[in-house]
Write a protein that holds these residues in place. Structure first.
Motif, PDB file in Angstrom:
ATOM      1  N   ASP A 106      -4.409   4.014  -9.280  1.00 27.70           N
ATOM      2  CA  ASP A 106      -3.414   4.230  -8.219  1.00 27.70           C
ATOM      3  C   ASP A 106      -2.042   3.913  -8.794  1.00 27.70           C
ATOM      4  OD1 ASP A 106      -1.974   4.502  -5.887  1.00 27.70           O
ATOM      5  OD2 ASP A 106      -3.299   3.244  -4.670  1.00 27.70           O
ATOM      6  N   THR A 107      -1.110   4.846  -8.682  1.00 27.88           N
ATOM      7  CA  THR A 107       0.253   4.612  -9.171  1.00 27.88           C
ATOM      8  C   THR A 107       1.193   4.195  -8.044  1.00 27.88           C
ATOM      9  OG1 THR A 107       0.779   6.967  -8.945  1.00 27.88           O
ATOM     10  CG2 THR A 107      -0.007   6.212 -11.105  1.00 27.88           C
ATOM     11  N   SER A 108       0.630   3.874  -6.873  1.00 22.23           N
ATOM     12  CA  SER A 108       1.438   3.403  -5.746  1.00 22.23           C
ATOM     13  C   SER A 108       1.248   1.907  -5.562  1.00 22.23           C
ATOM     14  CB  SER A 108       1.044   4.116  -4.449  1.00 22.23           C
ATOM     15  OG  SER A 108       1.404   5.474  -4.493  1.00 22.23           O
ATOM     16  N   ALA A 109       2.336   1.208  -5.254  1.00 23.74           N
ATOM     17  CA  ALA A 109       2.291  -0.213  -4.920  1.00 23.74           C
ATOM     18  C   ALA A 109       2.828  -0.356  -3.505  1.00 23.74           C
ATOM     19  CB  ALA A 109       3.115  -1.028  -5.900  1.00 23.74           C
ATOM     20  N   PRO A 110       1.972  -0.627  -2.526  1.00 20.06           N
ATOM     21  CA  PRO A 110       2.385  -0.591  -1.119  1.00 20.06           C
ATOM     22  C   PRO A 110       3.223  -1.792  -0.706  1.00 20.06           C
ATOM     23  CG  PRO A 110       0.093  -1.243  -1.285  1.00 20.06           C
ATOM     24  CD  PRO A 110       0.529  -0.875  -2.678  1.00 20.06           C
ATOM     25  N   TYR A 111       3.930  -1.630   0.377  1.00 20.92           N
ATOM     26  CA  TYR A 111       4.838  -2.655   0.898  1.00 20.92           C
ATOM     27  C   TYR A 111       4.128  -3.972   1.147  1.00 20.92           C
ATOM     28  CZ  TYR A 111       7.795  -5.213   4.157  1.00 20.92           C
ATOM     29  OH  TYR A 111       8.522  -6.194   4.760  1.00 20.92           O
ATOM     30  N   GLU A 112       2.925  -3.916   1.731  1.00 23.09           N
ATOM     31  CA  GLU A 112       2.260  -5.157   2.115  1.00 23.09           C
ATOM     32  C   GLU A 112       1.915  -6.028   0.914  1.00 23.09           C
ATOM     33  OE1 GLU A 112      -0.806  -1.752   2.450  1.00 23.09           O
ATOM     34  OE2 GLU A 112       1.295  -2.120   2.961  1.00 23.09           O
ATOM     35  N   LEU A 113       1.869  -5.460  -0.272  1.00 22.90           N
ATOM     36  CA  LEU A 113       1.644  -6.253  -1.478  1.00 22.90           C
ATOM     37  C   LEU A 113       2.955  -6.655  -2.145  1.00 22.90           C
ATOM     38  CD1 LEU A 113      -1.405  -4.401  -3.093  1.00 22.90           C
ATOM     39  CD2 LEU A 113      -1.412  -6.502  -1.740  1.00 22.90           C
TER      40      LEU A 113
END
Length: 429
Positions: free
Chosen positions: A90-97
């Motif tokens: 996954d190349t996305s890092a979400p806000y909640e992390l």
């Protein structure tokens, strides 16, 4: 919620082993995304931020294991972690992390370098200033990435890979230097970074990247040269000692009196801070075991400081030194030049009887004869420990609330101080 209880008045005597540096450990862990082989890190500190980053890296596909996690483990030594990003899932890092820790935003560099794309939430972390990420994104753009901001996310694209370039930062930025070095390590051609951060943690990251096969010269100076390589390998690296933890305990023994050996750290990591402590009345010596700090109970002297990028006085020790100056004879001036909102601890120190006046970026501290224990509230990662230092010298009992801030940056704080004579305990909440 846990609290720290302190009964002041005891001198500190003994040995404190200095943990691995949090500010080095985080970028080193993030560098594991640059290779499909295993990166082994020794002397990794046991901190909430390290555990949080491991969780974030796992979201991208990093397998993470720790040696020696069993009953009877020696918690006095650092962890050895093995990180392997065999496949980026996954190349996305979400806000909640990402919102929980600013440094996790740096994953954008290895993701776009290795995968040609990244979508990373704009960061959160301690509320000690705006600390924008524009310089980090500028570095990636110089290396050929296309950057867009979309709904609170930074979206980086480089489908044909990154290309070496000249990057000149308009002001010194540790995060920007970390990001530029990681991204340029596998870029095509040469990269020159001017006005680079000179912090030891920057040099530590460069040393690790070089072990992985990168070609980086000049890290630790203001000019860094990087010759891009096609790929990076796994490596084995030991995290350098935490100069902020060492400086914190050095300030604590200057506050309380006593004699501490700060084991495993060199004087070269703390020159400005140790000079300020010496001027205030502490005695500092060093040998191949570590740095020894003593104060025989004589009064403290007021000393003026101004924070500055390394090798200047660290902003991460500003609050601790302010706590020390609350008991010094005379008036000291403490100027904060790095973060515009890093005086939140002032009101909490005032609850303990400190006399501090703020004038813009400067705190004017008038020393008092005694501090009085009181309930106080931790405000951010580094400033929180200033309340512990003040509490160690205050009459009566001090209760520090919201200690999760302390757990983010200081490993086994109450155990290390307690072993040296402090009357300090954690109260489970």
């Amino acid at each position: 919620m846990d609290r720290i209880q302190i009964r002041g008045g005891a001198a500190l005597n003994g040995v404190i082993p200095i943990s691995g540096a949090k500010n080095a450990a985080l970028p080193l862990m993030i560098a594991s995304l640059l290779t499909d082989q295993t990166l082994t890190l020794e002397n990794l500190p046991r901190l909430a931020d390290v555990a949080q980053l491991a969780h974030i890296l796992g979201n991208h596909g990093v397998d993470y294991s720790i040696d020696g996690k069993r009953i009877g483990e020696d918690t006095g030594s650092g962890q050895t972690a093995h990180l392997r990003a065999r496949t980026i899932v996954d190349t996305s890092a979400p806000y909640e992390l990402v919102a929980k820790m600013r440094a996790s935003f740096w994953v954008i560099a290895p993701l776009v370098a290795r995968m040609g794309a990244a979508r990373v939430s704009l960061p959160g972390g301690c509320a000690i200033g705006t600390r924008p990420v524009d310089l980090l994104l500028m570095a990636l753009e110089k290396l050929g990435a296309q950057i867009d901001i979309d709904g609170g996310y930074a979206v980086a694209k480089a489908p044909k890979g990154l290309i070496g370039a000249e990057i000149e930062f308009p002001k010194v930025t540790v995060g920007g230097t970390h990001v530029a070095m990681m991204a340029a390590s596998t870029a095509r051609g040469a990269t020159l970074i001017r006005n680079a951060a000179r912090e030891p943690e920057v040099a530590d990251l460069a040393a690790c990247l070089n072990k992985m096969g990168a070609r980086i010269r000049g890290a630790g100076s203001s000019t860094i040269e990087i010759e891009g390589v096609a790929r990076l390998n796994g490596a084995h690296h030991r995290v350098l000692p935490d100069r902020i933890e060492a400086g914190t305990y050095a300030t604590a023994v200057a506050m309380t009196g006593g004699d501490l050996m700060l084991e495993g750290v060199g004087e070269d990591l703390l020159e400005e801070a140790l000079e300020a402590l010496t001027a205030a009345g502490a005695t500092v010596t060093s040998d191949n075991r570590g740095v020894r700090v003593r104060r025989n109970g004589a009064g403290l002297k007021a000393v003026d400081i101004a924070t500055a990028p390394f090798p200047g006085f660290p902003t991460d020790l500003q609050a601790q030194f302010m706590a020390l100056m609350t008991r010094a004879r005379g008036v000291s001036r403490i100027k904060e030049t790095i973060f515009e909102n890093r005086f939140m601890h002032v009101q909490e120190l005032a609850r303990l009887g400190a006399s501090i006046k703020l004038e813009g970026d400067t705190a004017i501290v008038s020393g008092v004869k005694r501090l009085r224990g009181a309930p106080v509230m931790a405000t951010d990662l580094r400033a929180s420990v200033s309340l512990v230092i003040a509490g160690l010298a205050a009459d009566g009992e001090t209760i520090v609330n919201r200690v999760y801030h302390l757990d983010r940056g200081f490993e086994r704080l109450e155990e290390k101080l307690g072993a040296c004579g402090a009357d300090i305990a954690r109260i489970a909440g």
